[in-house]
Design an enzyme around this catalytic site. Structure first.
Site, PDB file in Angstrom:
ATOM      1  N   ASP A  67       0.742  -1.188  -0.095  1.00  0.00           N
ATOM      2  CA  ASP A  67       0.016  -0.012   0.010  1.00  0.00           C
ATOM      3  C   ASP A  67       0.677   1.332   0.035  1.00  0.00           C
ATOM      4  OD1 ASP A  67       0.908  -0.364   2.627  1.00  0.00           O
ATOM      5  OD2 ASP A  67      -0.954  -0.790   3.436  1.00  0.00           O
ATOM      6  N   ASN A 136      -7.608  -2.678  14.414  1.00  0.00           N
ATOM      7  CA  ASN A 136      -9.125  -3.027  14.047  1.00  0.00           C
ATOM      8  C   ASN A 136      -9.265  -4.321  13.262  1.00  0.00           C
ATOM      9  OD1 ASN A 136      -8.039  -2.041  11.628  1.00  0.00           O
ATOM     10  ND2 ASN A 136      -9.267  -0.042  11.618  1.00  0.00           N
ATOM     11  N   HIS A 138      -7.383  -4.548  10.405  1.00  0.00           N
ATOM     12  CA  HIS A 138      -7.159  -4.579   9.136  1.00  0.00           C
ATOM     13  C   HIS A 138      -5.919  -5.159   8.518  1.00  0.00           C
ATOM     14  CE1 HIS A 138      -4.786  -0.409   9.689  1.00  0.00           C
ATOM     15  NE2 HIS A 138      -3.974  -1.281   9.740  1.00  0.00           N
ATOM     16  N   GLU A 143      -9.593  -1.778   5.682  1.00  0.00           N
ATOM     17  CA  GLU A 143     -10.264  -1.486   6.828  1.00  0.00           C
ATOM     18  C   GLU A 143     -11.593  -2.328   7.006  1.00  0.00           C
ATOM     19  OE1 GLU A 143      -8.509   0.064   8.603  1.00  0.00           O
ATOM     20  OE2 GLU A 143      -8.122   2.078   7.940  1.00  0.00           O
TER      21      GLU A 143
HETATM   22  C1  F6R Z   1       1.435  -1.452   6.236  1.00  0.00           C
HETATM   23  C2  F6R Z   1       0.039  -1.932   6.258  1.00  0.00           C
HETATM   24  C3  F6R Z   1      -0.772  -2.093   7.686  1.00  0.00           C
HETATM   25  C4  F6R Z   1       0.183  -2.257   8.894  1.00  0.00           C
HETATM   26  C5  F6R Z   1      -0.791  -2.305  10.104  1.00  0.00           C
HETATM   27  C6  F6R Z   1       0.294  -2.546  11.495  1.00  0.00           C
HETATM   28  O1  F6R Z   1       1.902  -1.758   5.063  1.00  0.00           O
HETATM   29  O2  F6R Z   1      -0.491  -2.418   5.415  1.00  0.00           O
HETATM   30  O3  F6R Z   1      -1.748  -3.015   7.605  1.00  0.00           O
HETATM   31  O4  F6R Z   1       0.816  -3.575   8.734  1.00  0.00           O
HETATM   32  O5  F6R Z   1      -1.315  -0.867  10.267  1.00  0.00           O
HETATM   33  O6  F6R Z   1       1.055  -1.437  11.835  1.00  0.00           O
HETATM   34  P1  F6R Z   1       2.116  -1.553  12.723  1.00  0.00           P
HETATM   35  O7  F6R Z   1       3.289  -2.473  12.131  1.00  0.00           O
HETATM   36  O8  F6R Z   1       2.981  -0.208  12.625  1.00  0.00           O
HETATM   37  O9  F6R Z   1       1.340  -1.679  13.959  1.00  0.00           O
END
Ligand code: F6R
Length: 242
Positions: A67, A136, A138, A143
């Site tokens: 992403d 959450n 995701h 989301e």
């Molecule tokens: C990042 C992504 C997100 C993160 C998630 C956890 O490319 O796609 O899904 O993996 O938000 O983020 P952290 O690792 O910062 O807790």
């Protein structure tokens, strides 16, 4: 799901990096699916170490990131392209032309999304995908919603995600409100998935992913249907599934 629980997050990084390195050693032109955020940093450090020690050569791999924020160019220091350069690519010998991160500055996100999925498909598909998980539930920036999104698409980030990611920006207002992300369908096509969760704030999401009902309101729960998922957790993130 193959669930492994660790005392130490560095050990998680070493195990995940070894899974990636083993993949590349057995197939030098592997297609790697990569993530950003805090979670994969120990893995990327350990991958760089594997490279420094001459265990693995990344010169033939192709990478596709999950992403990118909409509105941030690749040179912006909070863009995911920049993050990848800083935290992984700079320390290994992947070729610049083999690196793919969705563009966050193109006007036509539908077109970019279709092209990104077509490129992944044309490469032969992702051999191994690393994922983090949002509080959450995701995965990538898919989301919680009413239907699992299929292909790479534009998303509106939830307040929860904006708050969680504000730590990387000077102020919360600077966090982009939109992103472009691989869809759940794109992610589920990866041949092998490694998802990492660390910290108590991920415990509910880990429970939903592993033991909860499969539903788009808990996006990671879809991984229960994938044939080759390894979940690497520390004890705090795993506390509700022990
Ligand atoms: C990042 C992504 C997100 C993160 C998630 C956890 O490319 O796609 O899904 O993996 O938000 O983020 P952290 O690792 O910062 O807790």
């Amino acid at each position: 799901m193959n669930i492994k629980i660790f005392k130490n997050t560095d050990d998680i990084g070493k195990v995940a990096a070894m899974m990636f390195s083993t993949q590349v050693i057995s197939k030098p032109n592997s297609i790697l699916g990569l993530a950003t955020g805090s979670t994969p940093i120990p893995t990327y450090k350990a991958m760089q170490k594997n490279y420094d020690e001459g265990l693995v050569d990344f010169s033939q791999v192709t990478t596709f990131n999950l992403d990118e924020y909409i509105g941030l160019s690749h040179s912006h220091n909070q863009s995911y392209y920049y993050f990848m350069q800083e935290n992984l690519f700079r320390g290994i010998n992947v070729k610049e032309e083999n690196i793919h991160v969705p563009s966050g500055t193109s006007e036509d996100t539908d077109k970019i999304g279709c092209e990104y999925d077509a490129m992944i498909e044309a490469s032969g598909g992702v051999d191994i995908q690393i994922l983090g998980i949002g509080q959450n539930g995701h995965i990538a920036f898919n989301e919680p919603c009413d239907e699992f999104p299929m292909g790479t698409h534009k998303v509106t980030l939830t307040e929860n995600t904006i708050e969680a990611n504000a730590r990387f920006f000077e102020t919360k207002d600077e966090v982009p409100k939109f992103a472009i992300t691989m869809g759940i369908g794109t992610i589920m096509k990866a041949k092998k998935i490694v998802i990492i969760a660390t910290g108590e704030n991920k415990a509910d999401a880990v429970y939903g992913m592993v033991k909860g009902e499969i539903k788009p309101q808990m996006p990671a729960s879809i991984l229960q249907l994938h044939p080759d998922v390894t979940v690497l957790c520390d004890e705090s993130a795993a506390k509700r599934i022990l």
